[in-house]
Design an enzyme around this catalytic site. Structure first.
Site, PDB file in Angstrom:
ATOM      1  N   LYS A 279      16.690 -21.854 -10.901  1.00  0.00           N
ATOM      2  CA  LYS A 279      16.195 -23.437 -10.645  1.00  0.00           C
ATOM      3  C   LYS A 279      14.992 -23.299  -9.622  1.00  0.00           C
ATOM      4  CE  LYS A 279      19.448 -23.723  -6.824  1.00  0.00           C
ATOM      5  NZ  LYS A 279      20.892 -24.874  -6.586  1.00  0.00           N
TER       6      LYS A 279
ATOM      7  N   ARG B 193      30.675 -31.950  -2.077  1.00  0.00           N
ATOM      8  CA  ARG B 193      29.043 -32.153  -3.033  1.00  0.00           C
ATOM      9  C   ARG B 193      29.307 -33.113  -4.250  1.00  0.00           C
ATOM     10  NH1 ARG B 193      23.783 -28.305  -3.226  1.00  0.00           N
ATOM     11  NH2 ARG B 193      25.513 -27.731  -4.836  1.00  0.00           N
TER      12      ARG B 193
ATOM     13  N   TYR C  40      -8.757 -33.684  12.398  1.00  0.00           N
ATOM     14  CA  TYR C  40      -8.919 -34.303  12.686  1.00  0.00           C
ATOM     15  C   TYR C  40      -7.506 -35.096  13.575  1.00  0.00           C
ATOM     16  CZ  TYR C  40      -9.484 -35.524   7.709  1.00  0.00           C
ATOM     17  OH  TYR C  40     -10.441 -35.788   6.253  1.00  0.00           O
TER      18      TYR C  40
ATOM     19  N   MET D 236      -4.973 -32.100   4.308  1.00  0.00           N
ATOM     20  CA  MET D 236      -4.562 -31.424   2.508  1.00  0.00           C
ATOM     21  C   MET D 236      -4.852 -30.474   2.006  1.00  0.00           C
ATOM     22  SD  MET D 236      -4.913 -34.878  -0.391  1.00  0.00           S
ATOM     23  CE  MET D 236      -3.882 -36.034   0.547  1.00  0.00           C
TER      24      MET D 236
END
Length: 361
Positions: free
Chosen positions: A33, A131, A256, A305
């Site tokens: 997964k 869960r 930044y 980013m």
């Protein structure tokens, strides 16, 4: 050229280690997964199928459909089946985890609609993870459902351990396992065919070998993470390169927000990797390091980013040199510990704009 390098030979080494812990007749389900824990869904599944793993498991039906479309033929379990995907799961022969009676009833109706009999499902029990799954008091209703002729049959019964990787939870883990034994014995006694049982994850396979039952589930261990300090091999390396270098005087701010300043005349390099690629922003401002030219060097300034800056003043690094974010020299476990998280999050957090490259060392 910012890449996640994945070494199939190392993955096979780890698979063989866990296989060596099994006794004859015990089966293995491998988790693929979340894009094979970040390493690539098909590539990991293809290796596992070629190595004769008995079962694969995905989180959602779409992941299983993708594997079927790519030619994977071995059984695949879906751990989070959605009603909207039942038709596709039946069409692509994907076996659902069933954790509640209404899900079981609805899936049985979907099978009836398709005229299909004896489709396998995997019944999940709640033994303390809290869960999802059938609680012990739900067992009579579950058994009552199977008193009538149904289109589903139970291939396996399983549960999840909450703390199998830490010795401090061993009493709780054993409590879960003993509850699982009691619940599964109750269920099995009402059926005239063998139902597989499984409760162990990667850590459990290593630490509780007496409870392998019929099947074990291998996940993070395949990628080199061990609960017992076994000699597993790290499968993935997150790498980039130096795209540019700037000489910056003492006392200048970097990046930044002006959170970092040079404390001496410095060589500041830019590397084309940022938080959109999976480089956690909490590693900014000399918290995190990368490995370049034989040395660890700090990340300086706030991670952007798409890029970040590193201080290479104490190296002879130059434009184009390779930079390791994690891998052979900076283990992903160390990075996870530094961030107060787990290796799963680091590995699955690598963006898919980062190319996966498969190679043998």
């Amino acid at each position: 050229t910012t890449v996640l390098e994945v070494d199939p030979d190392r993955m096979q080494h780890n698979l063989n280690y866990f296989r060596g812990l099994l006794r004859p007749g015990e089966r293995m389900m491998a988790m693929v997964k979340a894009a094979g824990y970040g390493s690539g869904t098909f590539e990991v599944a293809n290796l596992l199928e070629r190595q004769g793993v008995d079962f694969l498991a995905v989180a959602f039906a779409d992941e299983g459909i993708e594997l079927r479309a790519a030619g994977i033929t071995i059984p695949i379990a879906v751990m989070n089946p959605e009603r909207e995907a039942f038709d596709n799961m039946i069409m692509f022969n994907l076996e659902p985890e069933i954790y509640a009676l209404d899900i079981l009833e609805d899936f049985n109706q979907a099978l009836n609609k398709h005229g299909i009999k004896r489709f396998p499902v995997h019944i999940k029990l709640n033994t303390g993870m809290n869960r999802s799954g059938f609680d012990e008091q739900d067992i009579p209703q579950l058994l009552e459902f199977f008193e009538a002729e149904r289109s589903v049959y139970i291939r396996s019964i399983f549960s999840h351990l909450a703390g199998s990787d830490e010795a401090k939870h061993d009493d709780f883990t054993l409590k879960q396992i003993h509850l699982f034994e009691r619940m599964t014995e109750c269920i099995q006694s009402r059926f005239n065919y063998k139902i597989w049982r499984h409760i162990l994850n990667s850590a459990g396979i290593e630490r509780f070998p007496q409870y392998h039952f019929d099947l074990v589930r291998l996940g993070i261990g395949l990628h080199g993470i061990s609960a017992t300090n076994a000699q597993l091999q790290a499968v993935s390396s997150f790498k980039t390169y130096i795209s540019s270098i700037r000489n910056v005087p003492e006392g200048q701010s970097i990046g930044y927000g002006r959170k970092s300043y040079t404390t001496r005349p410095s060589r500041i390099a830019v590397i084309p990797v940022g938080y959109a690629d999976g480089l956690n922003r909490h590693l900014s401002n000399r918290v995190g390091n990368v490995f370049v030219k034989g040395k660890r060097v700090p990340i300086i300034g706030n991670i952007c980013m798409d890029t970040c800056m590193i201080d290479i003043t104490d190296t002879d690094a130059t434009t184009g040199d390779e930079v390791e974010i994690f891998g052979k020299h900076i283990p992903v476990t160390e990075l996870a510990e530094q961030l107060g998280t787990i290796p799963y999050e680091i590995l699955t957090g690598i963006s898919f704009r980062v190319k996966r490259v498969y190679y043998k060392e």
